[in-house]
Write an enzyme that holds these catalytic residues in place. Structure first.
Site, short mmCIF file in Angstrom:
data_model
loop_
_atom_site.label_atom_id
_atom_site.label_comp_id
_atom_site.label_asym_id
_atom_site.label_seq_id
_atom_site.Cartn_x
_atom_site.Cartn_y
_atom_site.Cartn_z
N ARG A 1 -5.34 121.44 53.57
CA ARG A 1 -5.51 119.76 53.72
C ARG A 1 -4.24 119.17 53.39
O ARG A 1 -3.81 118.15 53.93
CB ARG A 1 -6.83 119.39 53.35
CG ARG A 1 -6.68 119.54 51.46
CD ARG A 1 -8.09 119.44 51.09
NE ARG A 1 -9.10 120.52 51.00
CZ ARG A 1 -10.08 120.70 50.86
NH1 ARG A 1 -10.66 119.83 50.23
NH2 ARG A 1 -10.66 121.96 51.16
N LYS B 1 -6.37 133.06 43.24
CA LYS B 1 -7.42 133.86 44.02
C LYS B 1 -7.71 134.93 43.01
O LYS B 1 -6.54 135.87 43.12
CB LYS B 1 -7.44 134.18 45.16
CG LYS B 1 -7.63 132.66 46.11
CD LYS B 1 -7.48 133.16 47.62
CE LYS B 1 -7.40 131.76 48.35
NZ LYS B 1 -8.56 130.88 48.36
N1 BES Z 1 -7.92 129.54 52.92
C1 BES Z 1 -8.87 129.16 52.11
C2 BES Z 1 -10.23 129.07 52.61
C3 BES Z 1 -10.86 130.45 53.21
C4 BES Z 1 -11.50 131.23 52.28
C5 BES Z 1 -10.65 130.93 54.50
C6 BES Z 1 -11.90 132.34 52.85
C7 BES Z 1 -10.93 131.97 54.95
C8 BES Z 1 -11.77 132.80 54.14
C9 BES Z 1 -8.35 127.58 51.56
O1 BES Z 1 -7.32 127.17 51.31
C10 BES Z 1 -9.38 127.68 50.00
O2 BES Z 1 -8.86 128.52 49.30
N2 BES Z 1 -10.21 126.91 50.12
C11 BES Z 1 -10.96 126.72 48.93
C12 BES Z 1 -11.10 125.11 48.75
C13 BES Z 1 -11.50 124.96 47.27
C14 BES Z 1 -10.53 125.13 46.07
C15 BES Z 1 -11.48 123.39 47.04
C16 BES Z 1 -12.19 127.09 49.23
O3 BES Z 1 -13.05 126.98 50.23
O4 BES Z 1 -13.07 127.85 48.25
ZN ZN Z 2 -6.57 128.24 49.38
#
Ligand code: BES
Ligand code: ZN
Ligand code: ZN
Length: 516
Positions: A371, A296
């Site tokens: 997941r 991130k």
């Molecule tokens: N924990 C995050 C999702 C999230 C983002 C929760 C912001 C709360 C606030 C999750 O693990 C994630 O990073 N998801 C990605 C998935 C993508 C890389 C396929 C997303 O949603 O951008």
């Molecule tokens: Zn993530």
């Protein structure tokens, strides 16, 4: 040197205090009486909507006239959550009189009563009142009197939680003593006891969610849950890295290999009926989400990613609430715990991992880690616990926030009974759910090199389709609660910080589904 209270010493204190648990998170108190109370700082009247002038039984004509004048000047008619803050009439030994509208009591929903309680908590805190007397005598129906008071008191408690363990000099916590004048003391105590058990579940979920990554790593999360749950008769098992590996859960394992804090699996079973098969709640317990090698990369996206364990925290909270309520259910909480970080050992984008059920997964994006850990948690619930139904809950996708914001969670299921009961639980608690489709999206997680991959578009659907694979034929629902774990400033029943979202939804759902 500033002295920061250590997390472990607090965990030990929590163990010692487990049966006076309200003292652990709250400094307020609540007591119930059928007698009049003639003295205090604030007198609160709960007032149904009325057309004629209001007259409080037991008050002098002069006090009632004062009240009537003040209320008509404020245009107060008793509409739900209407407030009138007035000087107490001479002759009453209170400084202030707060009048709160409850609308038509038979149509005053639980969540509105809770919000009214939150309003009251804010008022009392601002007024620095220490002795608060709430007279519910104008709500004349016996069950309405009981239920409204219990829910209002619950709303007060939910708003008064503070996460202050890291403050050298914490601001004084709300510490008022509330005395509730009710129709039936014993009935209201029982009803409030149930709500209090629920609040204790919300508090543990907030505490776990709020914990920073340094202190809230997988083993610490699991140990805290154990200390909170075992005294309530919950059977707790904690699997460490080697045991997770031995069980074949390579997908869960893979997410924490880049951290010194490896993956764990927490299993918490509360059995209080004769159902052979438990209802399983599976919560995402990713204790920090850096994204892994798919890092991130901006400050806003990585900040507060300790709250990525909110789904797991909600599961621990729901099991705690159900056990505290001694609910006649057979429920098992399963929390796969991880810490998604980078090192020479961490998963690389494109790696293939093997889940507990043998499925090979191409890790197309290391940031889609939720997941990966839930896959093995869901499989464990199905294969090792023989769950009769599975609900998983997770801060899973940014796409969910884009689609629904935070007013609703996204739910995905093929099971009408689960959907109906989950909606009902959501409407009752105001942790509402909205169904999104899976039909037609089956192919979005197809992988060129493995059985499936962990990404696809659209994002929320891809996550759900991926998880469904691991639920097999077991009735299952996926709750994407992304965006609901945390709020920046206090609102309604929530102080700032972690909300404890999902505890109330899951607790009510387990009871509803259990009765099906
Ligand atoms: N924990 C995050 C999702 C999230 C983002 C929760 C912001 C709360 C606030 C999750 O693990 C994630 O990073 N998801 C990605 C998935 C993508 C890389 C396929 C997303 O949603 O951008
Ligand atoms: Zn993530
Ligand atoms: Zn995540």
């Amino acid at each position: 040197m500033r002295k920061i209270t250590r997390w472990w010493s607090l965990a030990v204190a929590a163990l010692l205090l487990s049966f006076t648990a309200s003292a652990q998170y709250l400094n307020t108190s609540a007591s119930f009486t059928e007698s009049t109370v003639t003295e205090g700082d604030v007198l609160v009247l709960l007032v149904p909507e009325h057309e004629n002038t209001l007259s409080v039984p037991g008050w002098s004509n002069e006090s009632n006239r004062h009240l009537q004048r003040a209320l008509s000047a404020a245009d107060f008619t008793g509409k739900a959550r209407q407030q009138a803050d007035i000087l107490a009439p001479a002759g009453l030994s209170f400084d202030r009189l707060l009048v709160l509208g409850v609308g038509a009591p038979s149509e005053f929903p639980r969540h509105s009563a809770e919000l009214l309680g939150a309003d009251l908590a804010v008022y009392v805190d601002r007024a620095k009142a220490e002795r608060v007397v709430v007279d519910a005598g104008l709500i004349t129906g016996a069950s309405e009197n009981r239920d409204i008071v219990a829910a209002v008191a619950h709303g007060v408690d939910l708003r008064n939680y503070r996460f202050d363990r890291y403050k050298s000099e914490p601001a004084a916590r709300p510490a008022a003593q509330f005395t509730w004048i009710v129709t039936s003391r014993s009935n209201t105590e029982t009803a409030y006891g149930q709500m209090n058990a629920l609040a204790q579940g919300v508090f543990i979920a907030r505490e776990l969610t709020n914990l920073p990554g340094s202190d809230g790593y997988p083993a610490a999360f699991a140990e805290y849950a154990r200390q909170q749950l075992e005294p309530l008769g919950v059977e707790v098992r904690i699997y460490d890295r080697e045991q997770v590996k031995a069980l074949g859960m390579g997908s869960l394992l893979s997410v924490s290999e880049g951290s010194q804090h490896k993956s764990h699996l927490l299993v918490a079973h509360y059995k209080n009926n004769n159902d052979e098969r438990p209802i399983a709640l599976v919560g995402k317990g990713n204790t920090f989400d850096t994204g892994g090698y798919n890092l991130k990369t901006n400050a806003a996206s990585i900040l507060r990613m300790q709250t990525d364990k909110a789904g797991g925290a909600a599961v621990v909270g729901a099991v705690k609430a159900l056990a505290g309520q001694q609910a006649p259910v057979n429920v098992v909480g399963v929390v796969p715990l991880s810490r998604n970080m980078i090192s020479g050992e961490a998963t690389l984008p494109g790696d293939v991992v093997v889940a507990g059920d043998g499925t090979t997964i191409e890790v197309a994006n290391t940031d889609a880690e939720g997941r990966l850990i839930l896959a093995d948690g869901i499989w464990y619930a199905r294969e090792h616990l023989n769950a009769r139904a599975i609900a998983d809950i997770a801060t899973l996708t940014g796409a969910k926030v884009g689609a629904l914001g935070t007013e609703y969670s996204a739910v995905f299921t093929d099971d009408e009974t689960i959907l109906r009961t989950m909606r009902e639980a959501g409407d009752l608690t105001r942790e509402r759910v909205w169904q999104l489709p899976m039909d037609g999206y089956e192919r979005v997680i197809q992988s060129r090199i493995a059985d499936i991959k962990n990404t696809g578009a659209p994002g929320a659907q891809a996550g759900a389709i991926f998880l469904r694979h691991f639920a097999g034929d077991t009735p299952w629902i996926h709750i994407d609660m992304a965006g609901s774990a945390l709020i920046d400033s206090a609102s309604g029943i929530h102080p700032e910080g972690a909300t404890g979202y999902g505890v109330r939804l899951l607790t009510e759902w387990v009871k509803l589904y259990s009765g099906e």
